[in-house]
Design an enzyme around this catalytic site. Structure first.
Site, mmCIF file in Angstrom:
data_model
loop_
_atom_site.group_PDB
_atom_site.id
_atom_site.type_symbol
_atom_site.label_atom_id
_atom_site.label_comp_id
_atom_site.label_asym_id
_atom_site.label_seq_id
_atom_site.Cartn_x
_atom_site.Cartn_y
_atom_site.Cartn_z
ATOM 1 N N GLU A 113 0.856 -1.183 0.000
ATOM 2 C CA GLU A 113 0.000 0.000 0.000
ATOM 3 C C GLU A 113 0.894 1.236 0.000
ATOM 4 O O GLU A 113 1.195 1.794 1.062
ATOM 5 C CB GLU A 113 -0.910 -0.010 1.239
ATOM 6 C CG GLU A 113 -1.836 -1.205 1.279
ATOM 7 C CD GLU A 113 -2.587 -1.323 2.604
ATOM 8 O OE1 GLU A 113 -3.684 -1.903 2.594
ATOM 9 O OE2 GLU A 113 -2.080 -0.844 3.643
ATOM 10 N N ASP A 142 -0.108 -0.227 10.713
ATOM 11 C CA ASP A 142 0.199 -1.548 11.263
ATOM 12 C C ASP A 142 1.556 -2.057 10.797
ATOM 13 O O ASP A 142 2.006 -3.102 11.271
ATOM 14 C CB ASP A 142 -0.900 -2.548 10.873
ATOM 15 C CG ASP A 142 -1.839 -2.827 12.021
ATOM 16 O OD1 ASP A 142 -1.805 -2.072 13.018
ATOM 17 O OD2 ASP A 142 -2.614 -3.796 11.942
ATOM 18 N N LYS A 271 -7.326 -6.244 11.075
ATOM 19 C CA LYS A 271 -7.890 -4.898 10.936
ATOM 20 C C LYS A 271 -8.856 -4.571 12.068
ATOM 21 O O LYS A 271 -8.933 -3.416 12.517
ATOM 22 C CB LYS A 271 -8.605 -4.756 9.589
ATOM 23 C CG LYS A 271 -9.134 -3.338 9.332
ATOM 24 C CD LYS A 271 -9.813 -3.237 7.987
ATOM 25 C CE LYS A 271 -10.393 -1.839 7.775
ATOM 26 N NZ LYS A 271 -11.085 -1.708 6.479
ATOM 27 N N ASP A 295 -10.416 3.039 4.097
ATOM 28 C CA ASP A 295 -9.197 2.328 3.707
ATOM 29 C C ASP A 295 -8.211 3.320 3.115
ATOM 30 O O ASP A 295 -8.596 4.367 2.578
ATOM 31 C CB ASP A 295 -9.518 1.240 2.691
ATOM 32 C CG ASP A 295 -10.199 0.036 3.332
ATOM 33 O OD1 ASP A 295 -10.166 -0.066 4.580
ATOM 34 O OD2 ASP A 295 -10.772 -0.784 2.603
ATOM 35 N N ASP A 457 -15.830 -6.474 9.065
ATOM 36 C CA ASP A 457 -16.825 -5.456 8.745
ATOM 37 C C ASP A 457 -18.239 -6.037 8.753
ATOM 38 O O ASP A 457 -19.149 -5.492 9.390
ATOM 39 C CB ASP A 457 -16.510 -4.814 7.386
ATOM 40 C CG ASP A 457 -16.215 -5.848 6.301
ATOM 41 O OD1 ASP A 457 -16.200 -7.060 6.602
ATOM 42 O OD2 ASP A 457 -15.995 -5.441 5.144
#
Length: 750
Positions: A113, A142, A271, A295, A457
């Site tokens: 990412e 993280d 997460k 996100d 989620d």
């Protein structure tokens, strides 16, 4: 003028529009009647079959397909959508009445990412149309990367220029990498002042981009700056909590960096664990009644997104019933015609159907949560300030006095006055960010994001709906958020596998939808909707059986479909034709191209027999105690695709075994078709039609259909490099295919 003023105060901030769904209902009932007729036919004529196995297996598979179809019908039976009016909100409410909002951005790996993507998301959120003094942005890292922290510091400096520029000139796209893309140019009628500022901003962003890219390419030396000393010699999976206030008490919203404590002896819950740390840290520092989680790749595409959310927040009815406000995920870099089936265009009618029940699922990103709901409050709970004792919250929220104090204010609905600056609360925030803080509390069980599934989620949203809350999905124009779609076939399958795994884990947990309907306040139809999505992984087994059935029948000379001269053959053909025409009609109503419809159809089969199958097997192995599923981060690509590069849309493959079932299905059906053709060659020219009837025309057509669905796999067998299926996968699949054919021939002797 008086009339406009009156309208602005009397007109609703949001409206619910009911869609006419009569035609869809009629078609879906027709398909259901055909499916039911096929099941009845199978029961009635079972005794007349020479081969019971394929007939019985087809009956079981088709019973499953009918069950899934009924679940889908229950979701889509009623259709409605909500429209919000932020312009009316601005006329009715003053900015000082707006609630504070804590923004959570999560990232886990600076390589998968890239920081530049995350920082563009941060910039777009800092620059939204909302009072800056009522916003606080928390970045959860993280990966515990000094590069991420450095990027955030530099981004905050650039934001001091970027935010005034966006608001002064009413810039609509507030993520710089999209605004300064190759398609963005100055217009002839732009003022000289704007031209000057535009070029200045573009140069400043170029400098920021270079700084972040250079920091990511070179080993980061933490010793040069004392501010980075805490990152020296830390390991990603074993380090203390790091919390740094990057910006406060300026023209910017509060910007805070968080890297939670990690220890190999403590489960960090992926997460969900990161979100609970963000909730606790923000509860100590700013304690906003609304929380937005995004996100790292989902930038704010609509500057009025927060105002759209407030239209739902300020609605008196929603204050009592709605626990969260979901904005759908959309993508700015979606490939032309969606070759990998990532854009979920066919979910539009399901979303509208959910809106007519208890509300949309929580999608893990682009969602505004009420903090009191995350803290476990139910709609009918009436908590008064004098009834909330901080000491009583110890077992729920933990030992932190600051957190329990802030939770008491949220649960009682009281406003917390004279808040301290975030930098003065770092020590208390580090305390609640510890990996052992949750032990003996309700975090992850009844409070916060729930543990027990990789699909945290859906599980968390299910828990909220189970307490009786509703949810609202909002579809403003333009889209509120845009993000990165998986850019390769393997990354798409990895994401789908994680979803299927996590969703199926929910059904074996204490949050099973039926249990929440019986013991909680989950609506029955909403429970069926959760079953529809949670059973994704389980669908792989009947679909796998059905994909092998035509090949088995051709090889053994048996049948699982009615013969052409049998009247029931019309039922089977009717199901296939009407279903595909109906789905095409639905897609056309959404503006989907014919090619994209076909890609969605084929990828549904491919994904089910590969990613979803492995997700199902992962859950089975976990239940047997043989394996534990791991959270796999989906790789994000910074450079968007314009859809014109054919190589970008080509399927690539790696050595992952996840595609092996698809290759086996392809090889088996190819073998069966060759076998069938060779048999026909032995039949006289005048008897060719009778020969086809004897072999089973329906089974031959089904094998051809399977071959078309896995056409990209067929091309991958003959390509090389990353565009070809690895030879090791081919020969392993070939062995399994030959074993299946051998077993089919052996079964003929029984």
């Amino acid at each position: 003028m008086a009339k406009d003023t009156q309208d602005s105060t009397s007109l609703p901030l949001q409206e619910n529009f009911v869609h006419d769904n009569k035609t869809s209902r009629a078609i879906e009932l027709l398909i259901l009647s055909l499916l039911s007729s096929m099941l009845i036919y199978r029961v009635v004529f079972l005794k007349d079959q020479n081969h019971y196995l394929p007939w019985l297996l087809a009956f079981l598979c088709e019973s499953w397909f009918t069950f899934i179809w009924v679940l889908g019908m229950c979701i889509k039976w009623n259709q409605c959508s909500i429209k919000t009016y932020p312009d009316r909100l601005l006329k009715r409410a003053n900015e000082y009445e707006f609630p504070m909002i804590d923004i959570f951005v999560t990232t886990a790996d600076p390589i998968l990412e890239p920081c530049i993507i995350t920082m563009n998301t941060v910039l777009s959120l800092l620059a939204v149309d909302y009072p800056t003094d009522k916003l606080a942005l928390y970045l959860s890292d993280d990966g515990c990367s000094p590069v991420t922290y450095y990027s955030l510091v530099e981004t905050a400096k650039f934001a001091k220029l970027w935010i005034p520029f966006c608001k002064t000139y009413n810039i609509q796209v507030r993520a710089p990498f999209r605004y300064f893309s190759s398609n963005s140019t100055l217009l002839e009628d732009d003022s000289l002042e704007f031209r000057h500022e535009w070029k200045k901003m573009k140069n400043e962003y170029g400098d920021l981009y270079k700084k972040i890219e250079l920091a990511a390419e070179r080993p980061f030396t933490c010793e040069r700056d004392p501010d980075f000393a805490v990152f020296c010699d830390v390991q990603r999976s074993d380090h203390p909590a790091i919390i740094k206030v990057v910006s406060e008490n300026t023209n910017l919203p509060h910007v805070i960096y968080i890297s939670r404590e990690k220890n190999p002896k403590h489960h960090h819950h992926y997460k969900a664990g990161a979100m609970n740390i963000l909730t606790r840290v923000s509860g100590v520092m700013t304690n906003a009644p609304l929380m937005l989680n995004v996100d790292c790749d989902m930038y704010a595409n609509n500057p009025q997104t927060f105002l759209h959310a407030l239209c739902m927040v300020f609605d008196d009815k929603n204050d009592q019933e709605c626990g969260f406000f979901q904005f759908p995920q959309a993508f700015y870099d979606g490939l032309k015609d969606d070759p990998f089936g990532n854009q979920l265009a066919n979910f539009y009618y399901l979303i509208n159907g959910l809106s007519a029940i208890q509300g949309s699922f929580y999608g893990g990103s682009n969602c505004f949560h009420r903090r009191k709901v995350i803290y476990g409050l139910s709609p009918n709970d009436e908590i008064k300030t004098e009834n909330v004792r901080i000491e009583d919250l110890h077992e729920v929220f933990g030992k932190s006095f600051e957190l329990r104090e802030s939770a008491a204010h949220i649960l009682s609905g009281a406003k917390l006055e004279n808040r301290k600056s975030p930098s003065s609360l770092i020590e208390a925030a580090i305390h609640v960010a510890g990996c052992s803080y949750e032990y003996g509390t309700d975090w992850g069980k009844k409070v916060g994001w729930l543990y027990g599934s990789l699909a945290e989620d859906i599980l968390t949203g299910l828990g909220i709906h189970g307490r009786g809350w509703r949810s609202v999905v909002c579809l403003p124009h333009p889209f509120a958020f845009l993000g990165c779609a998986p850019s390769t076939f393997p990354s798409s399958l990895a994401q789908q596998k994680r979803w299927a795994n996590g969703l199926l884990e929910i059904l074996v947990s204490d949050k099973n939808p039926i249990l929440l309907t019986i013991k909680g306040n989950l609506w029955f139809r909403q429970a069926l909707a959760y079953y529809w999505i949670c059973l994704w992984g389980a669908r792989s087994i009947p679909e796998l059986c059905y994909a092998f059935l035509p090949a088995y029948c051709i090889i053994t000379g048996s049948h699982f479909l009615p013969k052409v001269n049998d009247g029931a053959f019309i039922i089977a053909m009717g199901i296939v034709i009407i279903y595909n025409v109906y789905v095409l009609w639905e897609c056309k109503r959404l503006g989907v191209s014919l090619r994209m419809w076909w890609n969605l159809q084929t990828m549904a089969r491919v994904t089910t027999l590969t990613a979803w199958l492995f997700g199902f097997l992962s859950v089975v192995l976990k239940l047997m105690g043989l394996s534990n599923a791991a959270f796999e981060v989906t790789k994000k690509e910074h450079k968007s695709n314009d859809g014109d590069d054919k190589d970008v849309c080509m399927f690539t493959y790696d050595k992952s075994p996840i595609i092996m079932p698809g290759v086996v299905v392809l090889l088996v059906n190819m073998t069966a078709l060759v076998n069938g053709v060779l048999r026909l060659l032995k039949v006289g020219h005048n008897e060719i039609w009778m020969g086809m009837l004897g072999l089973g025309l329906g089974e031959m057509l089904c094998s051809v259909w399977v071959l078309l669905c896995f056409w990209e796999f067929l091309k991958g067998l003959f390509r090389s490099g990353i565009y070809g299926i690895p030879s090791s996968t081919i020969w392993k699949s070939g062995v399994l295919a030959l074993l299946f054919v051998h077993l089919c021939r052996r079964s003929q002797s029984f």
